[in-house]
Design a protein around this motif. Sequence first.
Motif, short mmCIF file in Angstrom:
data_model
loop_
_atom_site.label_atom_id
_atom_site.label_comp_id
_atom_site.label_asym_id
_atom_site.label_seq_id
_atom_site.Cartn_x
_atom_site.Cartn_y
_atom_site.Cartn_z
N GLY A 1 44.35 28.04 1.20
CA GLY A 1 45.40 28.01 1.97
C GLY A 1 46.62 28.05 2.09
O GLY A 1 47.91 28.54 2.33
N MET A 2 46.96 26.45 1.80
CA MET A 2 48.03 25.88 1.59
C MET A 2 48.47 26.34 0.10
O MET A 2 49.90 26.61 0.24
CB MET A 2 47.88 24.45 1.19
CG MET A 2 46.90 23.23 2.83
SD MET A 2 49.02 23.00 3.76
CE MET A 2 49.54 22.59 2.84
N VAL B 1 50.59 30.63 -6.90
CA VAL B 1 50.48 32.40 -6.27
C VAL B 1 51.55 32.28 -5.49
O VAL B 1 52.74 31.81 -4.73
CB VAL B 1 49.17 32.31 -4.89
CG1 VAL B 1 48.63 32.53 -6.20
CG2 VAL B 1 49.40 31.61 -4.09
N PRO B 2 51.43 34.03 -4.93
CA PRO B 2 52.80 34.70 -4.17
C PRO B 2 52.26 33.87 -2.64
O PRO B 2 51.32 33.60 -1.88
CB PRO B 2 52.92 36.16 -3.87
CG PRO B 2 52.79 36.67 -5.70
CD PRO B 2 51.39 35.43 -5.64
N TYR C 1 50.82 35.07 3.98
CA TYR C 1 50.40 34.03 5.19
C TYR C 1 48.89 34.80 6.07
O TYR C 1 48.22 34.09 6.44
CB TYR C 1 51.60 34.67 6.52
CG TYR C 1 52.43 33.78 6.42
CD1 TYR C 1 52.81 32.17 5.84
CD2 TYR C 1 54.17 34.36 6.30
CE1 TYR C 1 54.31 31.83 4.87
CE2 TYR C 1 55.15 33.77 6.33
CZ TYR C 1 55.80 33.42 5.99
OH TYR C 1 56.08 32.17 5.25
N GLU C 2 48.49 36.26 5.21
CA GLU C 2 47.40 36.82 6.00
C GLU C 2 46.56 35.63 5.05
O GLU C 2 44.96 35.53 6.34
CB GLU C 2 47.42 38.33 5.76
CG GLU C 2 48.03 39.64 7.20
CD GLU C 2 47.99 40.22 6.50
OE1 GLU C 2 47.16 41.18 5.88
OE2 GLU C 2 49.06 41.13 7.14
N LEU C 3 46.49 36.12 4.13
CA LEU C 3 45.76 34.80 3.42
C LEU C 3 45.30 33.90 3.91
O LEU C 3 44.65 32.94 3.65
CB LEU C 3 45.71 35.32 2.11
CG LEU C 3 45.06 36.55 1.85
CD1 LEU C 3 45.57 36.43 0.01
CD2 LEU C 3 43.76 37.18 1.53
N ALA C 4 46.51 33.01 4.24
CA ALA C 4 46.34 31.38 4.58
C ALA C 4 45.86 31.39 5.52
O ALA C 4 44.82 29.99 5.20
CB ALA C 4 47.98 30.96 3.94
#
Length: 770
Positions: free
Chosen positions: A432-433, A441-442, A445-448
């Motif tokens: 997440g960080m 990685v690019p 925010y959704e994946l984080a």
Amino acid sequence: IFLLDEEGNQDESLESKTLSAEDQVKDHSTGARVVAGQIFLDSGKSDSQAEDEENIHSQDEEKENSLEELNSVEMSNLLNKDLEEAEIQTPVLTAIGGTADGEPCNFPFLFMEKEYAECTADGREDGRLWCATTYDYKKDQKWGFCETEEQSNKRRQMQEAEDVYQTGMKILNESSKKAQKKEAYQYLLKAADMNHTKAMEKVSYALLFGDYLKQNIQSSKELFEKLTEEGSPKGQMALGFLYASGLGVNSSQAKALVYYTFGALGGNLIAHMILGYRYWAGIGVLQSCESALTHYRLVANHVASDISLTGGTVVQRIRLPDEVENPGMASGMLEEDLIQYYQFLAEKGDVQAQVGLGQLHLHGGRGVEQNHQRAFEYFNQAANAGNSHAMAFLGKMYSEGSDVVPQSNETALHYFKKAADMGNPVGQSGLGMAYLYGRGVPVNYELALKYFQKAAEQGWVDGQLQLGSMYYNGIGVKRDYKQALKYFNLASQGGHILAFYNLAQMHATGTGVMRSCHTAVELFKNVCERGRWSERLMTAYNSYKDGDSNSAVVQYLLLAEQGYEVAQSNAAFILDQKEASIVGENETYPRALLHWNRAASQGYTVARIKLGDYHFYGFGTDVDYETAFIHYRLASEQQHSAQAMFNLGYMHEKGLGIKQDIHLAKRFYDMAAEASPDAQVPVFLALCKLGVIYSLQYVREINIRELFSHIDMDQLLGPEWDLYLMTIIALLLGTIIAYRQRQHQAIPRPAGLRPAVPPQEPPPEHQPPQ
């Protein structure tokens, strides 16, 4: 929220940081803006100002209007430019002596085919600085000194002192052996004798605490006074401490407050922390929550900026009273043989032991020193065995980087992914960080958010903290302060110091919650107590364990001034046991009473009971049963202390400080037995004693003759009671006569009447012992 001073110098510890002017500016109302360190208030113009402006020339009016149209950034840039220009205009150096005495130095000047933009010592064996007054020295031979001989000697002396100081600091920082550290302090002593300020600071504290130098309060005081005259914030804070605790000087809270204030104004963080505690508890000053908040928030900003995602240093809060009663139990320290046992298991391939030892060495604490090299080795072994937790911590080490593990986002990402795929919350939080900050990685925010939610659901504090931050700042989600508060609270329950910091900020500003100064101060205080100075708690404990009570008590007293409750109770305990010889015999109990009082105010039960004991027995104060009763009652009601309940029972029983009441005494004894199993035996004995006393008191109160006059024997035993009584007496008489006859038969005959041949067996009375 205060801005953090990114350029703050960091010496050996945070306490040496100095704060910039911006750091010490308080929050200002809306409509005020800070430009180049000055506060500008936007307000309406008065009528008189309007009349004056009509007389101003139109050109000046246009300039003023153009300035008003500038935004705050442009204004700041303009003022900064003026400041830069002012800084460039340095005073012109004038040559002293030489061939051009009194002439201005020319910069740059050419000497030995090299240009010099400042004074130089090149070409001179004595090292004295000089300059040329024309461009080409070789052609014109025009030169002079940049300093007098006295200034030159002083500068060379200070340079020599700096070299000695740096040598000492290099040995001190690079070695872990006591002998090498003592050698380092010999260099620092030499530099201090040459009036090197930083060396004097190090040496004075070493003399105060007895760190690698023999403890000498008087010598440290003299150095602190010298440093204070030079304006050293560290010296001012330490001199304030000496006056507050009465070490080497007569105690004076007024002088202590003055020196603490000067130290804080100079940017000393410990001085700020001490003032924060004094305003919070009302020690030597009027109690002021807002003033305490100002000081604590400023220190907390620096502590929070110094904490990595590992949650900060582990603070060992060992209570000496508990440690003396149960060695090793209360401290949470790991015994050396237990550590060796875990190491043996780890070498044999026990994955859990490898991960456990890796975490211990990564964070330090519980008697294990922080060692990233060993942590890396243990995590590597466990990760190779397929342990997801070890993989996640390897990712964390690569993500943060250190002297042992080079920073690498790619390697960190590799380990985080492997751990996250196995459902590990540490790996999910790390991933997440990576997506939050775009590490390898690019930014996504959704994946984080997705990975932080997964980690938070499993109770991982970093996931909870980051999820709270995303809701607080509205990153990837709609801003929601209630959700932020929820996740910060969850992370704070796991002990994450940044969660405490964020909660404190929310309560201080009233963001998402009702503003509460008291709650904010308590939270900020918690953050401040996790600063690097908390390591002194462990140093003080080790000093006490090694038998150096004088060194331990001074260290605990300084930490007590900073508001550490455990330090207050430990200092009071050492004084109570009369183990510190640096404190006079007559001052021991009064000082212990003071620190028991401060510890009790912070909710420590044992300290509250000790206050009751001191007033009950008259230690350091007059005997005062009423005050003792009040303290015992507080400990009983607030902390449900069995000992306090027992003491209250005793005071009710004896009528000390309260009206005697045997029924209330029994009630408190019963409550004590219910509160603690350990109290059951003393309570049983006390109740037995109470029963005897109650019976005697009852018998004393009634009249025996009057009692018998009211007894009707016919009604009690029947009309033939006298016959029954006579029969019983006759039976008793018969029994006595029979017993007496048997005794006469058993008496041996006189020696002259015995037969010549002795009996085969002696009488039973004369049988020899078997």
